[in-house]
Design an enzyme around this catalytic site. Structure first.
Site, PDB file in Angstrom:
ATOM      1  N   HIS A  21       0.558  -0.562   0.145  1.00  0.00           N
ATOM      2  CA  HIS A  21      -0.388   0.350   0.045  1.00  0.00           C
ATOM      3  C   HIS A  21       0.629   0.979   0.208  1.00  0.00           C
ATOM      4  O   HIS A  21       0.074   2.329  -0.348  1.00  0.00           O
ATOM      5  CB  HIS A  21      -0.956   0.122   0.970  1.00  0.00           C
ATOM      6  CG  HIS A  21      -2.429  -0.621   1.837  1.00  0.00           C
ATOM      7  ND1 HIS A  21      -2.030  -1.779   1.932  1.00  0.00           N
ATOM      8  CD2 HIS A  21      -2.870  -0.865   0.265  1.00  0.00           C
ATOM      9  CE1 HIS A  21      -3.105  -2.697   1.572  1.00  0.00           C
ATOM     10  NE2 HIS A  21      -3.828  -2.712   0.575  1.00  0.00           N
ATOM     11  N   ARG A  47      -6.255   6.137   1.827  1.00  0.00           N
ATOM     12  CA  ARG A  47      -5.583   5.156   2.498  1.00  0.00           C
ATOM     13  C   ARG A  47      -4.030   5.565   2.988  1.00  0.00           C
ATOM     14  O   ARG A  47      -4.235   5.282   4.614  1.00  0.00           O
ATOM     15  CB  ARG A  47      -5.557   4.036   2.494  1.00  0.00           C
ATOM     16  CG  ARG A  47      -7.149   3.044   1.860  1.00  0.00           C
ATOM     17  CD  ARG A  47      -6.909   1.613   1.394  1.00  0.00           C
ATOM     18  NE  ARG A  47      -6.367   0.906   0.587  1.00  0.00           N
ATOM     19  CZ  ARG A  47      -6.736  -0.240   0.307  1.00  0.00           C
ATOM     20  NH1 ARG A  47      -7.805  -1.090   0.531  1.00  0.00           N
ATOM     21  NH2 ARG A  47      -6.248  -0.502  -1.277  1.00  0.00           N
ATOM     22  N   ASP A 213     -13.307  -6.422  -3.430  1.00  0.00           N
ATOM     23  CA  ASP A 213     -13.250  -6.462  -2.500  1.00  0.00           C
ATOM     24  C   ASP A 213     -13.927  -5.079  -1.820  1.00  0.00           C
ATOM     25  O   ASP A 213     -12.774  -3.848  -2.136  1.00  0.00           O
ATOM     26  CB  ASP A 213     -11.646  -6.130  -2.147  1.00  0.00           C
ATOM     27  CG  ASP A 213     -10.351  -6.446  -1.323  1.00  0.00           C
ATOM     28  OD1 ASP A 213     -10.872  -5.896  -0.652  1.00  0.00           O
ATOM     29  OD2 ASP A 213      -9.434  -6.996  -1.339  1.00  0.00           O
ATOM     30  N   GLU A 240     -15.905 -10.052  -0.800  1.00  0.00           N
ATOM     31  CA  GLU A 240     -14.629 -10.028  -0.198  1.00  0.00           C
ATOM     32  C   GLU A 240     -14.868  -9.021   0.573  1.00  0.00           C
ATOM     33  O   GLU A 240     -14.350  -8.112   0.597  1.00  0.00           O
ATOM     34  CB  GLU A 240     -13.652 -10.386  -1.127  1.00  0.00           C
ATOM     35  CG  GLU A 240     -12.581 -10.399  -0.191  1.00  0.00           C
ATOM     36  CD  GLU A 240     -11.093 -10.119  -1.061  1.00  0.00           C
ATOM     37  OE1 GLU A 240     -11.237 -11.316  -2.039  1.00  0.00           O
ATOM     38  OE2 GLU A 240      -9.978  -9.958  -0.448  1.00  0.00           O
ATOM     39  N   GLU A 268      -7.869 -12.373   5.381  1.00  0.00           N
ATOM     40  CA  GLU A 268      -7.169 -11.989   4.835  1.00  0.00           C
ATOM     41  C   GLU A 268      -5.710 -11.278   6.199  1.00  0.00           C
ATOM     42  O   GLU A 268      -5.014 -10.790   6.254  1.00  0.00           O
ATOM     43  CB  GLU A 268      -6.425 -10.831   3.616  1.00  0.00           C
ATOM     44  CG  GLU A 268      -7.606  -9.226   3.688  1.00  0.00           C
ATOM     45  CD  GLU A 268      -7.141  -8.732   2.428  1.00  0.00           C
ATOM     46  OE1 GLU A 268      -7.673  -9.867   1.431  1.00  0.00           O
ATOM     47  OE2 GLU A 268      -6.443  -7.517   2.533  1.00  0.00           O
ATOM     48  N   ASP A 291      -3.282 -14.523   4.516  1.00  0.00           N
ATOM     49  CA  ASP A 291      -2.034 -13.943   3.847  1.00  0.00           C
ATOM     50  C   ASP A 291      -1.031 -14.432   4.550  1.00  0.00           C
ATOM     51  O   ASP A 291      -1.089 -14.703   5.681  1.00  0.00           O
ATOM     52  CB  ASP A 291      -1.851 -12.649   3.772  1.00  0.00           C
ATOM     53  CG  ASP A 291      -0.566 -12.265   3.819  1.00  0.00           C
ATOM     54  OD1 ASP A 291      -0.783 -10.728   2.262  1.00  0.00           O
ATOM     55  OD2 ASP A 291       0.035 -12.535   3.636  1.00  0.00           O
ATOM     56  N   HIS A 318      -4.017 -14.663   0.264  1.00  0.00           N
ATOM     57  CA  HIS A 318      -4.113 -13.166  -0.460  1.00  0.00           C
ATOM     58  C   HIS A 318      -2.628 -12.838  -0.666  1.00  0.00           C
ATOM     59  O   HIS A 318      -2.036 -13.455  -0.064  1.00  0.00           O
ATOM     60  CB  HIS A 318      -4.384 -12.748   0.651  1.00  0.00           C
ATOM     61  CG  HIS A 318      -4.956 -10.715   0.820  1.00  0.00           C
ATOM     62  ND1 HIS A 318      -2.800 -10.295   1.523  1.00  0.00           N
ATOM     63  CD2 HIS A 318      -5.145  -9.935   0.235  1.00  0.00           C
ATOM     64  CE1 HIS A 318      -3.284  -9.526   0.683  1.00  0.00           C
ATOM     65  NE2 HIS A 318      -4.057  -8.894  -0.069  1.00  0.00           N
ATOM     66  N   GLU A 338      -4.394 -15.573  -6.305  1.00  0.00           N
ATOM     67  CA  GLU A 338      -4.219 -14.310  -6.483  1.00  0.00           C
ATOM     68  C   GLU A 338      -2.485 -13.207  -7.038  1.00  0.00           C
ATOM     69  O   GLU A 338      -1.929 -13.594  -6.834  1.00  0.00           O
ATOM     70  CB  GLU A 338      -5.099 -13.344  -5.242  1.00  0.00           C
ATOM     71  CG  GLU A 338      -4.802 -11.647  -5.531  1.00  0.00           C
ATOM     72  CD  GLU A 338      -5.014 -11.235  -3.773  1.00  0.00           C
ATOM     73  OE1 GLU A 338      -4.825 -11.566  -2.909  1.00  0.00           O
ATOM     74  OE2 GLU A 338      -5.082  -9.876  -4.030  1.00  0.00           O
TER      75      GLU A 338
HETATM   76  C1  LIG Z   1      -7.537  -3.698  -2.957  1.00  0.00           C
HETATM   77  C2  LIG Z   1      -7.214  -3.605  -1.312  1.00  0.00           C
HETATM   78  O1  LIG Z   1      -8.049  -2.873  -1.018  1.00  0.00           O
HETATM   79  C3  LIG Z   1      -6.644  -4.007  -0.952  1.00  0.00           C
HETATM   80  O2  LIG Z   1      -5.400  -3.071  -1.468  1.00  0.00           O
HETATM   81  C4  LIG Z   1      -5.659  -5.488  -1.244  1.00  0.00           C
HETATM   82  C5  LIG Z   1      -6.843  -6.867  -0.815  1.00  0.00           C
HETATM   83  O3  LIG Z   1      -7.258  -6.673   0.182  1.00  0.00           O
HETATM   84  C6  LIG Z   1      -6.533  -7.858  -1.503  1.00  0.00           C
HETATM   85  O4  LIG Z   1      -6.003  -7.818  -2.321  1.00  0.00           O
HETATM   86  O5  LIG Z   1      -7.398  -8.685  -1.653  1.00  0.00           O
HETATM   87 MG   LIG Z   2      -8.872  -8.263  -0.025  1.00  0.00          MG
END
Ligand SMILES: C[C@H](O)[C@H](O)CC(=O)C(=O)O
Ligand SMILES: [Mg+2]
Length: 397
Positions: A21, A47, A213, A240, A268, A291, A318, A338
């Site tokens: 991020h 964010r 998401d 998600e 995640e 994750d 994740h 992913e």
């Molecule tokens: C895109 C989502 O807000 C976050 O940055 C990543 C994520 O939650 C995901 O890859 O799953």
């Molecule tokens: Mg996510």
């Protein structure tokens, strides 16, 4: 006998990589994405404004007696460096990396009184991944071999990012969009969410997976309404992380409320076998998404994945780049993976943890062949051209 661990070093790094991020201005990943902080208008647009990138990357480096180095990256930055060097290093120095079960147990239970989830488990995960990397490098084996070997010839990916239409052209099997508007933006925001998804459905055609998401931003009522509209009007595949990771009851209700056929996914920001057991025993979701850099590392993911397998639950980790690839390729209950699109557009495939890793494989036509993982450990090296800071050297140096 394998050489023992002689040195433990923990560094921080800024600027993308495992702390994905932490990107520059104009990146899709920081463009008005719905979060639990969106209820405060001043934190809605970005964010980074509420500190999503405040920690930075944690780099854990383990050097064995023969000079072999294993390493890993995850999020956690300077506070995680303190935990690794001042607390966890005592369980590593002078120990064989083959003792990963006992080391994990000691790291977890010695920090349980202030840990259990979040930053501490990120730090434990970073150490655990570095142990597996070192073990693979010492044995001359890729991690996925040590986990039982590939169950298929290639990994298939869906892409996360603001441009599923581009992801489709690039050969991915689906695209996961960030949700942009949360409950505080009312019915107007809900309508905008549906319009953005409908626009993407029109661009991608009917048979391409589209997912949303929600990054923990919704409440049960909003999530239920969104799920029904997104399913009926746009053919959404999954919703998600709609709710807070602590709201197991809300997830169980959402799974009950969601239209039949729409998948509810989460995990995640969940950690350890106990957190995932809660998600599964309470029937919170159809897919768990640990994750590997946050849930406890490979040693813990084995337990989580086995429990999921025994319950017939799909596990699609994740992000987490090579740390996920080496795991997913070994599991029948992880049929795809992913890929987080870290290009600002995102209109191109770039390595997920750039610039921190060297030799990081990327999907071509939405796929990575198992043979591309055929290098010792996780098959990547630390890019030593990036600035690394070691704030808390331990006494063993
Ligand atoms: C895109 C989502 O807000 C976050 O940055 C990543 C994520 O939650 C995901 O890859 O799953
Ligand atoms: Mg996510």
């Amino acid at each position: 006998m394998l050489p023992k661990i002689k040195y433990v070093r923990a560094y921080t790094a800024k600027g993308g990589g495992a702390d994905y991020h932490d990107q520059g201005a104009g990146h899709w990943i920081d463009d008005h994405i719905a979060t639990p902080m969106s209820r405060y208008p001043e934190y809605r647009q970005s964010r980074q404004s509420f500190g999503i990138n405040v920690l930075g990357t944690l780099v854990v480096e383990l050097e064995a007696e023969d000079g072999t180095i294993g390493f890993a990256v995850t999020t956690g930055g300077e506070p995680a460096c303190y935990i690794v060097e001042k607390h966890l290093s005592r369980f590593l120095i002078g120990r064989s990396p083959a003792e990963y079960e006992k080391i994990w147990d000691q790291m977890y239970f010695s920090s349980q009184y202030y840990g259990r989830k979040g930053l501490v488990v990120n730090a434990i995960s970073g150490v655990d991944l570095a142990i597996w990397d070192l073990l693979g490098k010492l044995r001359g084996e890729p991690v996925y071999h040590m986990l039982g070997g590939a169950v298929r010839d290639e990994l298939q990916f869906y892409a996360t990012g603001a441009r599923p239409d581009v992801a489709k052209e690039l050969g991915f099997i689906g695209g996961k969009l960030p949700l942009h508007h949360g409950p505080a933006e009312g019915l107007e925001g809900l309508q905008k969410n549906i319009e953005q998804l409908a626009d993407m459905r029109a661009k991608c055609g009917d048979d391409f997976w589209l997912m949303l998401d929600c990054w923990m931003s919704l409440d049960l009522d909003y999530a239920t309404r969104l799920a029904h509209r997104a399913w009926n009007e746009c053919g959404l595949k999954w919703i998600e992380e709609a709710l807070s990771p602590d709201d197991y009851w809300g997830y169980a209700a959402l799974k009950q409320n969601a239209p039949r056929g729409l998948l509810v996914t989460t995990g995640e920001h969940e950690a350890t076998r106990w957190g995932f057991r809660m998600l599964m025993d309470m029937d919170c979701c159809d897919i768990i998404q640990p994750d590997v850099g946050w849930c406890g590392g490979v040693t813990e993911l084995i337990k989580i994945a086995n429990y999921a397998d025994s319950r017939g639950v799909m596990m699609v980790p994740h992000g987490s780049s090579v740390y996920s690839y080496h795991f997913v390729i070994t599991r029948h209950n992880s049929p795809f993976a992913e890929f987080l699109m870290m290009h600002p557009g995102p209109t191109e495939v770039v390595p997920m943890f750039a610039p921190q890793l060297l030799g990081e494989p990327v999907p071509v036509n939405g796929r990575i062949r198992a043979s591309e993982l055929d290098k010792p450990g996780f098959g990547v090296e630390l890019n030593r051209d990036i600035p690394l800071h070691r704030p808390y050297p331990n006494e063993g140096h």
